[in-house]
Design an enzyme around this catalytic site. Structure first.
Site, mmCIF file in Angstrom:
data_model
loop_
_atom_site.group_PDB
_atom_site.id
_atom_site.type_symbol
_atom_site.label_atom_id
_atom_site.label_comp_id
_atom_site.label_asym_id
_atom_site.label_seq_id
_atom_site.Cartn_x
_atom_site.Cartn_y
_atom_site.Cartn_z
ATOM 1 C CD GLU A 196 -72.381 76.348 -21.169
ATOM 2 O OE1 GLU A 196 -73.131 75.563 -21.768
ATOM 3 O OE2 GLU A 196 -71.442 76.957 -21.716
ATOM 4 C CE LYS A 239 -63.212 70.671 -18.545
ATOM 5 N NZ LYS A 239 -63.243 69.340 -19.160
ATOM 6 N NE ARG A 266 -66.437 72.320 -27.393
ATOM 7 C CZ ARG A 266 -65.555 73.306 -27.313
ATOM 8 N NH1 ARG A 266 -64.401 73.110 -26.682
ATOM 9 N NH2 ARG A 266 -65.819 74.477 -27.849
ATOM 10 N NE ARG A 293 -59.770 69.268 -27.442
ATOM 11 C CZ ARG A 293 -59.723 69.889 -26.266
ATOM 12 N NH1 ARG A 293 -60.381 69.388 -25.239
ATOM 13 N NH2 ARG A 293 -59.039 70.990 -26.121
ATOM 14 C CD GLU A 351 -68.097 67.214 -23.327
ATOM 15 O OE1 GLU A 351 -67.256 66.551 -22.695
ATOM 16 O OE2 GLU A 351 -67.840 68.301 -23.875
ATOM 17 C CE LYS A 398 -58.355 73.253 -19.640
ATOM 18 N NZ LYS A 398 -57.968 72.200 -20.587
#
Length: 538
Positions: free
Chosen positions: A227, A229, A234, A249, A274, A396
């Site tokens: 996906e 970023k 978040r 987060r 997000e 990530k």
């Protein structure tokens, strides 16, 4: 109050995370109820006394300390609470010593006092406390301890008290109120686990690990979903019992900053995504989102100028059913079904990429800078949703940072253990002035990326090359070049240079490079890409 003051003092001078954890856990183990609960609230921003402390202190100190001395001292120290604590006259030595109130006593007195009674209360406490106690009292009343402890770290210390994972505390946290007596009773085996059923409780997020070169080389591309970023923050959306909450987060409730999102969600659902500012199909720069973060209230103009949007990644709870034990692929299918059914405005689904090979995946990653995207997320298709940062499940893969050579212009004192050093640096790039002569224009500020030894060297250089003083800020000779690493650059009308760097940090100190050879503002402007003006990938 003495124990709380000692805790804050030691936290300030303890840089290591584990050391801070040990200090807090020991305090929570020995401090009585309800004092420890109010201490926990102070460390997690859960204690809102709403006091006009700054005005009160100015008025009270004016009767005891010269105003000019206070101004000069405040400029030097850089912190109002610490300045007042140091300047306030010491209490006379008496036998027996003056009785110092406990934390719970102070909170109760403040909550019950009228505005007219507050000056007398505050004066009495300051007169009985030593400098450390005065500093801790003022930190408590202003709601800003700033001792290098996040709300989550404080919750971890509480969890360790009872041998629990922090996730177990976070799942009930938002159903609790200070002084958290039921929480401590459960952790110490004196009571049941507080019930969060029917409440919009936060679930600990699953986080990703940075992708290392060896892991990339061995990656089974077919076993992972990729996906984009996105450069937002978040968030978790929780709807339960007719209530809706938006969490960061770290589990902080940020609902008040984004009220337009709350009515969109109903039922019993938990979503992971997000938070972005979206205009049409364009993702706005992160600087636009920052205009709304950490606000307790937003204006109608903010709602119009910075429209909030959530790009959804995952579905944790669907109609009350906990899906975290399912695989990523199964949760993604449920998310698509839920979103198609709910038709929730101001949301969309994160795109899942399907590269056919490792080469294709690397080609996508290399193109992220051209499209202004922060990088890629790789998620193992078979992964359940696990709290924390489990190994081997999510990665990530951020794009490589940009670097630029700039010139140090200003330096400011740090805080905490850096309060005696000039550790916050404003730097500039060259541009042609009106007279045709090159001039420096500020383009960013950094306070990380250097070792303790480099900090001491920079501090020595700054003190011997100062040209002007502006309170706690020094202007220095434009001679020292810093190599700055940063993630992106974007237009910013709020800055004199017209640009703003994303996550600037010092990469190298270029003691060897002449300032005349530092980069220009035009070089920085050339790094602005489509994605920082507004990204079209949806």
């Amino acid at each position: 109050m003495h124990a709380f003051a000692a805790l804050l003092d030691r936290l300030t001078y303890t840089p290591q995370r584990n050391g801070k954890l040990r200090l807090m856990t020991a305090y929570f183990r020995t401090a009585p109820d309800p004092d420890r609960g109010y201490a926990l609230a102070a460390l997690t921003d859960g204690l809102d006394l709403r006091l006009p402390v700054r005005r009160l202190l100015t008025e009270l100190l004016a009767t005891r300390v010269d105003a000019e001395l206070f101004r000069l001292s405040r400029d030097y120290v850089g912190d109002t609470a610490e300045t007042v604590a140091l300047l306030w006259p010491e209490p006379p030595e008496t036998e027996p010593p003056p009785i110092v109130p406990g934390l719970a006593e102070i909170v109760a007195a403040v909550q019950a006092a009228t505005r007219a009674q507050l000056p007398l209360l505050l004066t009495g406490w300051l007169d009985r406390l030593d400098s450390t106690g005065r500093w801790a009292l003022l930190k408590l009343l202003t709601g800003a301890p700033r001792v290098g402890v996040s709300a989550r770290l404080a919750r971890m210390a509480v969890a360790e008290l009872g041998g629990q994972e922090v996730g177990a505390v976070e799942e009930i946290w938002h159903g609790l109120e200070p002084p958290y007596t039921s929480l401590f009773a459960w952790l110490e085996g004196r009571g049941p686990r507080p019930d969060s059923a029917g409440l919009p409780a936060f679930r600990p997020l699953m986080l990703a690990n940075p992708l290392e070169d060896a892991e990339l080389a061995a990656l089974d591309v077919a076993a992972f979903a990729a996906e984009w970023k996105w450069d937002g923050i978040r968030v978790q959306i929780v709807a339960a019992g007719g209530q809706v909450r938006l969490y960061s987060r770290a589990g902080d409730d940020i609902s008040r900053a984004f009220p337009e999102l709350l009515p969109l969600f109903t039922g019993d659902v938990v979503l992971d995504g997000e938070l972005l500012v979206l205009r049409g199909d364009q993702v706005a720069p992160f600087n636009d989102l920052q205009q709304r973060l950490n606000r307790k209230a937003v204006t109608r103009k903010m709602l119009q100028d910075f429209p909030a949007h959530v790009r959804l990644y995952d579905l944790l709870v669907d109609d009350g059913e906990d899906l975290r034990g399912l695989s990523f692929d199964a949760r993604r299918t449920r998310l698509e079904v839920w979103h198609g059914r709910a038709q929730t405005p101001r949301t969309d689904l994160s795109e899942v990429l399907q590269p056919a090979s490792l080469d294709a995946l690397q080609a996508i990653w290399r193109d992220t800078r051209n499209t202004g995207i922060e990088g890629l997320m790789l998620k193992r298709r078979a992964s359940p949703y696990l709290p924390g940062r489990p190994k081997g499940h999510w990665y990530k893969w951020k794009r490589a940072p940009l670097t630029l050579d700039v010139v140090l212009m200003y330096a400011q004192r740090g805080s905490g253990k850096r309060s005696s050093f000039y550790s916050d640096y404003t730097f500039g790039a060259w541009r042609e002035g009106d007279s045709g002569v090159a001039e420096l224009v500020p383009v960013g500020k950094a306070y990380s990326g250097f070792t303790d030894e480099e900090l001491r060297a920079l501090d020595r250089w700054i003190r011997t090359h100062t040209t002007e003083r502006f309170g706690p800020v020094l202007a220095v000779e434009p001679l020292l070049v810093l190599e700055i690493a940063f993630d992106a650059v974007q237009r910013s009308p709020r800055h004199k240079s017209g640009v703003a760097m994303r996550f600037p940090r010092i990469h190298r100190i270029r003691w060897d490079k002449p300032a005349s050879e530092a980069d220009t503002l035009a070089t920085l402007e050339a790094l602005i890409v489509k994605g920082t003006e507004g990204n079209a990938r949806t």
